[in-house]
Design an enzyme around this catalytic site. Structure first.
Site, PDB file in Angstrom:
ATOM      1  N   SER A   1       0.839  -1.203   0.000  1.00  0.00           N
ATOM      2  CA  SER A   1       0.000   0.000   0.000  1.00  0.00           C
ATOM      3  C   SER A   1       0.870   1.247   0.000  1.00  0.00           C
ATOM      4  O   SER A   1       1.967   1.250   0.577  1.00  0.00           O
ATOM      5  CB  SER A   1      -0.875  -0.033   1.257  1.00  0.00           C
ATOM      6  OG  SER A   1      -1.495   1.211   1.458  1.00  0.00           O
TER       7      SER A   1
ATOM      8  N   LYS B   1       1.924  -3.623   6.514  1.00  0.00           N
ATOM      9  CA  LYS B   1       2.376  -3.557   5.114  1.00  0.00           C
ATOM     10  C   LYS B   1       3.877  -3.302   5.064  1.00  0.00           C
ATOM     11  O   LYS B   1       4.588  -3.898   4.256  1.00  0.00           O
ATOM     12  CB  LYS B   1       1.600  -2.472   4.358  1.00  0.00           C
ATOM     13  CG  LYS B   1       0.113  -2.796   4.194  1.00  0.00           C
ATOM     14  CD  LYS B   1      -0.107  -4.109   3.461  1.00  0.00           C
ATOM     15  CE  LYS B   1      -1.551  -4.558   3.450  1.00  0.00           C
ATOM     16  NZ  LYS B   1      -1.764  -5.906   2.908  1.00  0.00           N
TER      17      LYS B   1
ATOM     18  N   ASN C   1     -14.123   4.543   3.527  1.00  0.00           N
ATOM     19  CA  ASN C   1     -13.447   5.129   2.361  1.00  0.00           C
ATOM     20  C   ASN C   1     -14.371   6.052   1.586  1.00  0.00           C
ATOM     21  O   ASN C   1     -15.594   5.906   1.615  1.00  0.00           O
ATOM     22  CB  ASN C   1     -12.910   4.017   1.445  1.00  0.00           C
ATOM     23  CG  ASN C   1     -11.827   3.200   2.120  1.00  0.00           C
ATOM     24  OD1 ASN C   1     -12.018   2.018   2.381  1.00  0.00           O
ATOM     25  ND2 ASN C   1     -10.724   3.828   2.452  1.00  0.00           N
TER      26      ASN C   1
ATOM     27  N   TYR D   1      -2.263  -1.392  11.023  1.00  0.00           N
ATOM     28  CA  TYR D   1      -2.498  -1.855   9.647  1.00  0.00           C
ATOM     29  C   TYR D   1      -1.345  -1.435   8.746  1.00  0.00           C
ATOM     30  O   TYR D   1      -0.763  -2.250   8.031  1.00  0.00           O
ATOM     31  CB  TYR D   1      -3.820  -1.302   9.090  1.00  0.00           C
ATOM     32  CG  TYR D   1      -3.923  -1.528   7.594  1.00  0.00           C
ATOM     33  CD1 TYR D   1      -4.205  -2.793   7.091  1.00  0.00           C
ATOM     34  CD2 TYR D   1      -3.662  -0.497   6.681  1.00  0.00           C
ATOM     35  CE1 TYR D   1      -4.245  -3.016   5.720  1.00  0.00           C
ATOM     36  CE2 TYR D   1      -3.694  -0.714   5.321  1.00  0.00           C
ATOM     37  CZ  TYR D   1      -3.984  -1.974   4.847  1.00  0.00           C
ATOM     38  OH  TYR D   1      -4.005  -2.203   3.483  1.00  0.00           O
TER      39      TYR D   1
HETATM   40  P1  NAD Z   1     -11.104  -7.236   1.018  1.00  0.00           P
HETATM   41  O1  NAD Z   1     -11.369  -7.255   2.478  1.00  0.00           O
HETATM   42  O2  NAD Z   1     -12.229  -6.926   0.107  1.00  0.00           O
HETATM   43  O3  NAD Z   1     -10.464  -8.624   0.569  1.00  0.00           O
HETATM   44  C1  NAD Z   1      -9.680  -9.432   1.416  1.00  0.00           C
HETATM   45  C2  NAD Z   1     -10.278 -10.826   1.397  1.00  0.00           C
HETATM   46  O4  NAD Z   1      -9.452 -11.673   2.204  1.00  0.00           O
HETATM   47  C3  NAD Z   1     -11.688 -10.884   1.955  1.00  0.00           C
HETATM   48  O5  NAD Z   1     -12.524 -11.575   1.041  1.00  0.00           O
HETATM   49  C4  NAD Z   1     -11.542 -11.650   3.269  1.00  0.00           C
HETATM   50  O6  NAD Z   1     -12.693 -12.421   3.542  1.00  0.00           O
HETATM   51  C5  NAD Z   1     -10.309 -12.495   2.992  1.00  0.00           C
HETATM   52  N1  NAD Z   1      -9.534 -12.872   4.193  1.00  0.00           N
HETATM   53  C6  NAD Z   1      -9.123 -12.061   5.201  1.00  0.00           C
HETATM   54  N2  NAD Z   1      -8.463 -12.776   6.119  1.00  0.00           N
HETATM   55  C7  NAD Z   1      -8.437 -14.063   5.687  1.00  0.00           C
HETATM   56  C8  NAD Z   1      -7.912 -15.278   6.221  1.00  0.00           C
HETATM   57  N3  NAD Z   1      -7.287 -15.314   7.396  1.00  0.00           N
HETATM   58  N4  NAD Z   1      -8.071 -16.407   5.507  1.00  0.00           N
HETATM   59  C9  NAD Z   1      -8.709 -16.397   4.317  1.00  0.00           C
HETATM   60  N5  NAD Z   1      -9.249 -15.281   3.766  1.00  0.00           N
HETATM   61  C10 NAD Z   1      -9.107 -14.137   4.465  1.00  0.00           C
HETATM   62  O7  NAD Z   1      -9.873  -6.213   0.785  1.00  0.00           O
HETATM   63  P2  NAD Z   1      -9.322  -5.609  -0.572  1.00  0.00           P
HETATM   64  O8  NAD Z   1      -9.687  -4.180  -0.611  1.00  0.00           O
HETATM   65  O9  NAD Z   1      -9.644  -6.491  -1.702  1.00  0.00           O
HETATM   66  O10 NAD Z   1      -7.763  -5.672  -0.258  1.00  0.00           O
HETATM   67  C11 NAD Z   1      -6.961  -6.725  -0.712  1.00  0.00           C
HETATM   68  C12 NAD Z   1      -5.536  -6.482  -0.258  1.00  0.00           C
HETATM   69  O11 NAD Z   1      -5.081  -5.236  -0.756  1.00  0.00           O
HETATM   70  C13 NAD Z   1      -5.346  -6.423   1.259  1.00  0.00           C
HETATM   71  O12 NAD Z   1      -4.122  -7.034   1.565  1.00  0.00           O
HETATM   72  C14 NAD Z   1      -5.305  -4.942   1.526  1.00  0.00           C
HETATM   73  O13 NAD Z   1      -4.578  -4.661   2.700  1.00  0.00           O
HETATM   74  C15 NAD Z   1      -4.575  -4.443   0.299  1.00  0.00           C
HETATM   75  N6  NAD Z   1      -4.826  -3.029  -0.008  1.00  0.00           N
HETATM   76  C16 NAD Z   1      -6.117  -2.594  -0.148  1.00  0.00           C
HETATM   77  C17 NAD Z   1      -6.357  -1.271  -0.435  1.00  0.00           C
HETATM   78  C18 NAD Z   1      -7.762  -0.747  -0.551  1.00  0.00           C
HETATM   79  O14 NAD Z   1      -7.956   0.469  -0.443  1.00  0.00           O
HETATM   80  N7  NAD Z   1      -8.756  -1.568  -0.805  1.00  0.00           N
HETATM   81  C19 NAD Z   1      -5.286  -0.378  -0.596  1.00  0.00           C
HETATM   82  C20 NAD Z   1      -3.980  -0.865  -0.460  1.00  0.00           C
HETATM   83  C21 NAD Z   1      -3.766  -2.205  -0.159  1.00  0.00           C
HETATM   84  C1  WQD Z   2      -9.688   9.468   0.782  1.00  0.00           C
HETATM   85  C2  WQD Z   2      -9.895  10.964   0.986  1.00  0.00           C
HETATM   86  C3  WQD Z   2     -10.293  11.603   3.266  1.00  0.00           C
HETATM   87  C4  WQD Z   2     -14.125   9.563   3.698  1.00  0.00           C
HETATM   88  C5  WQD Z   2      -7.159   4.576   3.261  1.00  0.00           C
HETATM   89  C6  WQD Z   2      -6.156   3.848   4.111  1.00  0.00           C
HETATM   90  C7  WQD Z   2      -4.989   3.405   3.278  1.00  0.00           C
HETATM   91  C8  WQD Z   2      -5.444   2.627   2.041  1.00  0.00           C
HETATM   92  C9  WQD Z   2      -6.594   3.256   1.347  1.00  0.00           C
HETATM   93  C10 WQD Z   2      -5.075   0.270   2.339  1.00  0.00           C
HETATM   94  C11 WQD Z   2      -9.185  11.494   2.224  1.00  0.00           C
HETATM   95  C12 WQD Z   2     -11.499  11.893   2.416  1.00  0.00           C
HETATM   96  C13 WQD Z   2     -12.940  10.060   3.185  1.00  0.00           C
HETATM   97  C14 WQD Z   2     -15.158  10.473   4.026  1.00  0.00           C
HETATM   98  C15 WQD Z   2     -13.770  12.291   3.280  1.00  0.00           C
HETATM   99  N1  WQD Z   2      -5.828   1.292   2.338  1.00  0.00           N
HETATM  100  N2  WQD Z   2     -12.757  11.395   2.983  1.00  0.00           N
HETATM  101  N3  WQD Z   2     -14.934  11.802   3.782  1.00  0.00           N
HETATM  102  O1  WQD Z   2      -7.404   7.768   3.720  1.00  0.00           O
HETATM  103  O2  WQD Z   2      -6.384   7.804   1.409  1.00  0.00           O
HETATM  104  O3  WQD Z   2      -6.534   5.684   2.637  1.00  0.00           O
HETATM  105  O4  WQD Z   2      -7.599   3.669   2.260  1.00  0.00           O
HETATM  106  O5  WQD Z   2      -3.909   0.141   2.310  1.00  0.00           O
HETATM  107  O6  WQD Z   2      -4.159   2.648   4.095  1.00  0.00           O
HETATM  108  O7  WQD Z   2      -5.709   4.728   5.132  1.00  0.00           O
HETATM  109  O8  WQD Z   2      -8.597   6.712   1.745  1.00  0.00           O
HETATM  110  O9  WQD Z   2     -10.939   6.654   0.999  1.00  0.00           O
HETATM  111  O10 WQD Z   2     -10.462   6.845   3.469  1.00  0.00           O
HETATM  112  O11 WQD Z   2      -9.999   8.786   1.987  1.00  0.00           O
HETATM  113  O12 WQD Z   2     -13.609  13.512   3.109  1.00  0.00           O
HETATM  114  O13 WQD Z   2     -16.226  10.102   4.501  1.00  0.00           O
HETATM  115  O14 WQD Z   2     -11.296  11.207   1.209  1.00  0.00           O
HETATM  116  O15 WQD Z   2     -10.077  12.648   4.187  1.00  0.00           O
HETATM  117  O16 WQD Z   2      -8.723  12.765   1.901  1.00  0.00           O
HETATM  118  P1  WQD Z   2      -7.204   7.099   2.431  1.00  0.00           P
HETATM  119  P2  WQD Z   2     -10.079   7.169   2.083  1.00  0.00           P
END
Ligand code: NAD
Ligand code: WQD
Length: 338
Positions: free
Chosen positions: A125, A154, A200, A150
């Site tokens: 991330s 990462k 988000n 969290y």
């Molecule tokens: P998500 O929660 O939709 O998907 C994760 C999946 O993993 C879920 O279906 C959950 O049920 C499954 N899971 C969790 N723990 C498990 C376990 N112990 N055994 C088996 N399955 C398990 O999340 P996502 O948004 O698809 O994110 C996927 C990856 O990307 C994660 O590692 C997350 O940290 C990373 N990531 C997400 C974002 C984001 O904003 N969505 C941003 C950066 C990184």
């Molecule tokens: C985006 C922008 C908020 C909600 C988070 C995690 C990060 C990553 C992605 C996994 C920001 C603004 C949001 C709301 C708002 N995940 N906002 N009103 O904060 O960039 O990142 O998700 O790795 O680790 O921290 O994403 O979607 O929460 O926010 O104004 O109700 O929207 O302030 O500027 P963020 P976000």
């Protein structure tokens, strides 16, 4: 060729399963359904004509992980999405995050280093950069001390993989640092399904648009940015999913330069919160009810990617516009609430 996708029924995982199947890979998806549902399998089938092999399994059970790899010795690559991802929850329950995001990673790597050759893609991330000093952010930017357990998982996750690759030449790994994934598949067969109140921005906007939430709170308009709201790099989840297939092929074809590599996955373009709202209003034809409130604790002012390395070395580039991503998120929201 058989690929294991952990968290394959989740948001990014399910979109990646679609792209893998479209490219002819045989996918085995593992999920414990803690943040997803079995219905996703039907969505994937509706798009690709095929359900992946699915094993409902909690990866925290080490013996089950060992048993899985004993049964699937022919796995050509692993894309590891499974993790817990709620920043706030990680502050309340850090050990859940360290166990699920790091314990599980260790169990999988322990199995992979037993093989002659293994390929591993890790969901990292942009959170590892924290408040970066320079924009756009390159992969060389310093990793800052994490603000949440969290985020820490990462950073430490990347270090665990790096240290393991250093002493295991048979392990090839790529960490992909996602910026802000948004949107859904354009068919609206799969998308993001946040449980409870979305944390988000984009799901909060679409849920407000559809009437499920009364009003969006915009967290601060006094940042030193053009319109005062925070800037992020919002990337369409389908573009993100395609990058995983490209990265996997790089490893399978032995085209990687080192056995541990890191890439940013973003569009390279920063958008403010107000620009995202305007984009939503354009594509939905709806006026969004929002108000400006105080800043959210822990938010950084801006983060957007320098994508040169991914563009040139991976040969991948995000194609979708912000409007296309918001349109797909809106279509998905309408379908889910119907
Ligand atoms: P998500 O929660 O939709 O998907 C994760 C999946 O993993 C879920 O279906 C959950 O049920 C499954 N899971 C969790 N723990 C498990 C376990 N112990 N055994 C088996 N399955 C398990 O999340 P996502 O948004 O698809 O994110 C996927 C990856 O990307 C994660 O590692 C997350 O940290 C990373 N990531 C997400 C974002 C984001 O904003 N969505 C941003 C950066 C990184
Ligand atoms: C985006 C922008 C908020 C909600 C988070 C995690 C990060 C990553 C992605 C996994 C920001 C603004 C949001 C709301 C708002 N995940 N906002 N009103 O904060 O960039 O990142 O998700 O790795 O680790 O921290 O994403 O979607 O929460 O926010 O104004 O109700 O929207 O302030 O500027 P963020 P976000």
């Amino acid at each position: 060729m058989k690929i294991l996708v952990t968290g394959g029924l989740g948001y990014i995982g399910s979109h990646t399963v679609v792209e893998l199947q479209n490219e002819g890979f045989e996918v085995v998806a593992i999920d414990n359904l803690s943040n997803s549902s079995k219905d996703v399998l039907e969505g994937i089938e509706a798009i690709t004509g095929k359900k992946p092999i699915f094993e409902e399994l909690d990866l925290r059970e080490k013996t089950k992980v060992q048993d899985f790899f004993a049964r699937h010795g022919d796995v050509a690559g692993v894309i590891h999405f499974a993790a817990s991802k709620a920043v706030g929850e990680s502050m309340e329950n850090p050990l859940l995050y360290y166990e699920n995001n790091l314990g599980v990673l260790v169990y999988i790597l322990q199995e992979l280093i037993k093989k002659n050759n293994s390929n591993f893609i890790f969901s990292s991330s942009c959170t590892v950069y924290g408040e970066a000093d320079e924009m756009p952010i390159t992969e060389d930017a310093p990793v800052k001390s994490a603000e949440s357990p969290y985020g820490n998982t990462k950073q430490v996750g990347e270090e665990i993989i790096y240290d393991t690759c250093r002493v295991n030449a048979n392990l090839n790994a790529i960490a992909l640092r996602y910026f802000n994934p948004i949107g859904a598949h354009p068919t609206a067969h799969i998308g993001e399904l946040p449980i409870g109140v979305p944390q988000n921005l984009v799901p909060y906007i679409t849920q407000t648009g559809v009437g499920l939430r009364e009003q969006l709170s915009v967290f601060g308009n006094d940042y030193p940015t053009e319109d005062g709201t925070c800037i992020r790099d919002y990337i369409h989840v389908v573009d993100l999913a395609k990058a995983h297939v490209v990265a996997l092929k790089r490893l399978i074809n032995g085209n990687n330069q080192e056995n541990y590599e890191v890439f940013n996955l973003g569009t390279g373009k920063g958008s403010s919160v107000l620009e995202v709202i305007q984009s939503f209003e354009r594509v939905s034809g709806k006026e969004l009810n929002y108000k400006i409130v105080d800043r959210r604790a822990g938010d950084i002012m801006q983060a957007y990617a320098n994508t040169q390395k991914a563009n040139e070395v991976l040969g991948w580039k995000a194609k979708s516009s912000l409007d296309e991503a918001l349109k797909s998120a809106w279509d998905w929201e309408l379908k889910v609430r119907r």
